[in-house]
Design an enzyme around this catalytic site. Sequence first.
Site, mmCIF file in Angstrom:
data_model
loop_
_atom_site.group_PDB
_atom_site.id
_atom_site.type_symbol
_atom_site.label_atom_id
_atom_site.label_comp_id
_atom_site.label_asym_id
_atom_site.label_seq_id
_atom_site.Cartn_x
_atom_site.Cartn_y
_atom_site.Cartn_z
ATOM 1 N N SER A 20 55.768 -53.083 20.273
ATOM 2 C CA SER A 20 56.018 -54.532 20.233
ATOM 3 C C SER A 20 57.042 -54.934 21.292
ATOM 4 O O SER A 20 56.876 -55.941 21.990
ATOM 5 C CB SER A 20 56.563 -54.940 18.867
ATOM 6 O OG SER A 20 55.563 -54.834 17.903
ATOM 7 N N ARG A 24 56.665 -57.331 24.886
ATOM 8 C CA ARG A 24 57.556 -58.479 25.136
ATOM 9 C C ARG A 24 58.369 -58.269 26.392
ATOM 10 O O ARG A 24 58.625 -59.209 27.150
ATOM 11 C CB ARG A 24 58.470 -58.707 23.929
ATOM 12 C CG ARG A 24 57.685 -59.348 22.770
ATOM 13 C CD ARG A 24 58.233 -58.933 21.454
ATOM 14 N NE ARG A 24 57.603 -59.629 20.343
ATOM 15 C CZ ARG A 24 56.510 -59.198 19.695
ATOM 16 N NH1 ARG A 24 55.889 -58.098 20.084
ATOM 17 N NH2 ARG A 24 56.026 -59.885 18.671
ATOM 18 N N ASP A 313 52.438 -52.508 9.561
ATOM 19 C CA ASP A 313 51.794 -51.439 10.329
ATOM 20 C C ASP A 313 51.959 -50.065 9.690
ATOM 21 O O ASP A 313 51.334 -49.096 10.115
ATOM 22 C CB ASP A 313 52.357 -51.405 11.758
ATOM 23 C CG ASP A 313 51.918 -52.633 12.553
ATOM 24 O OD1 ASP A 313 50.916 -53.269 12.177
ATOM 25 O OD2 ASP A 313 52.595 -52.967 13.545
HETATM 26 C C1 S3P Z 1 52.923 -57.252 16.170
HETATM 27 C C2 S3P Z 1 52.890 -57.941 14.997
HETATM 28 C C3 S3P Z 1 52.101 -57.549 13.821
HETATM 29 C C4 S3P Z 1 51.682 -56.079 13.913
HETATM 30 C C5 S3P Z 1 51.161 -55.709 15.267
HETATM 31 C C6 S3P Z 1 52.194 -55.978 16.342
HETATM 32 C C7 S3P Z 1 53.720 -57.767 17.289
HETATM 33 O O1 S3P Z 1 50.954 -58.366 13.753
HETATM 34 O O2 S3P Z 1 50.714 -55.792 12.938
HETATM 35 O O3 S3P Z 1 50.837 -54.334 15.309
HETATM 36 O O4 S3P Z 1 53.990 -57.022 18.241
HETATM 37 O O5 S3P Z 1 54.082 -58.948 17.230
HETATM 38 P P1 S3P Z 1 51.026 -59.819 13.056
HETATM 39 O O6 S3P Z 1 52.234 -60.447 13.565
HETATM 40 O O7 S3P Z 1 49.804 -60.560 13.460
HETATM 41 O O8 S3P Z 1 51.044 -59.523 11.584
#
Ligand code: S3P
Length: 428
Positions: A20, A24, A313
């Site tokens: 994540s 970003r 996750d």
């Molecule tokens: C993520 C947010 C989550 C997660 C995904 C990564 C992110 O999804 O399940 O693997 O990097 O913002 P959601 O925000 O749609 O639940």
Amino acid sequence: MDFHDIKSIKGDINIPGDKSISHRSAIISALADGPVNIENYLFSRDCISTLDVLKELGVKITEDGKKLSINGRGISGLNEPSKILEVDNSGTTIRLLSGVLAGNGFMSVLSGDNSINNRPMGRIIEPLTAMGACVYGRQNNTKAPIIIFGKKVLTGRKFDLDLSSAQVKSCILLAALHAKGVTEINQPEISRDHSERMLEYFDADISYNGKNTKINPESKLKAKDIRIPGDLSSALFIIVAALILKNSNVLIRDVGINPTRSHVLDVLKEMGGRINIKNKRMICNEPVTDIEVSSSNLMPVKIGIDKIPNIIDEIPILAVAAAKADGTTIIKGAGELRNKESDRLKAIRKQFSKTGLNIKELKDGLEIKGDNDLKVKGGTMESMGDHRIAMSLAVLSMLSEEKLIISNPECMDTSFPGFKDTIDSIAN
Ligand code: S3P
């Protein structure tokens, strides 16, 4: 060594960068006012998709071993792409970049693989449209491919969302950089706040507190170098393996422990997991720690909706821990798992059951009857091309005396390239 031959793990390791935060770091650096060097970027299939799309938008990116340099082009410096932007399997790429593209005055089309083009996109199309961009998608504006006619200036507004999704929130925040006036987002539960932290690190005018986030438009984001912590979600596969295998003890260094992601450690501790958090510090506005974990006797647990976004996750690997806990673990309020890389509730029930596990699929959760002396059956399990299902099956197979084959294991590279090598390096 195959996964099912591993019966104990011991060692001191680092794990790859956070997925994540990597997405970003690349996206926000591309919008910064100068060059940014990024250390420990996750060069996995998903995060490479983000880099590929940014390159199509005119961003100069150089990779040198583990180091990544991104030449920020400013908030409005992207070029209109001459091709369809292919995001492959990455939900974070398509949802976050849609927010960026909505605020640029050109046309773009985003598309992905079969899984992506069947996941819900109405959740980003609606708010971006409400901010003044023209965004359309397949199946009555609910699915990708998505076409975006961006606007140089969007309208800031207040969103009271009925879904807690960091991807949706981040999409809106990135669009809001181009909006006139303040944008405010309220979500029913707290979702991960990496976008807020990174925008703040780049000096954006943003405030966030639990379920509420506010951001003002920005003319500039201050370029600063970034170091990305190890991914807690990836570390969890090693952590659960160490908990359920005998004679195991592992130290994992430099792992991100952002409180919007770390509830899974509390859950595992509640289950009786011997987990020690050491040397906690801040790196680039994110908390980081070392985690020591040892073999444990696990107990069942009940998990309800309020913390689900925090552990969304981790549910596949928590299901593995639950399988080894004496008694019934109940997970509820997790219907969002049906919208991930696969329908994870169905995938867990179907594949885990093949190993002889007693597991019930609920409308929005799972009921898992665990056993401290669990021995799982061998056979062929389908990963459904879903990295987290594949790695969870790999850990589950360590409880088997028989050969257990996982289909399409390459999908593990989506978030944890070198997963097998990492496990092999600490296997006994
Ligand atoms: C993520 C947010 C989550 C997660 C995904 C990564 C992110 O999804 O399940 O693997 O990097 O913002 P959601 O925000 O749609 O639940």
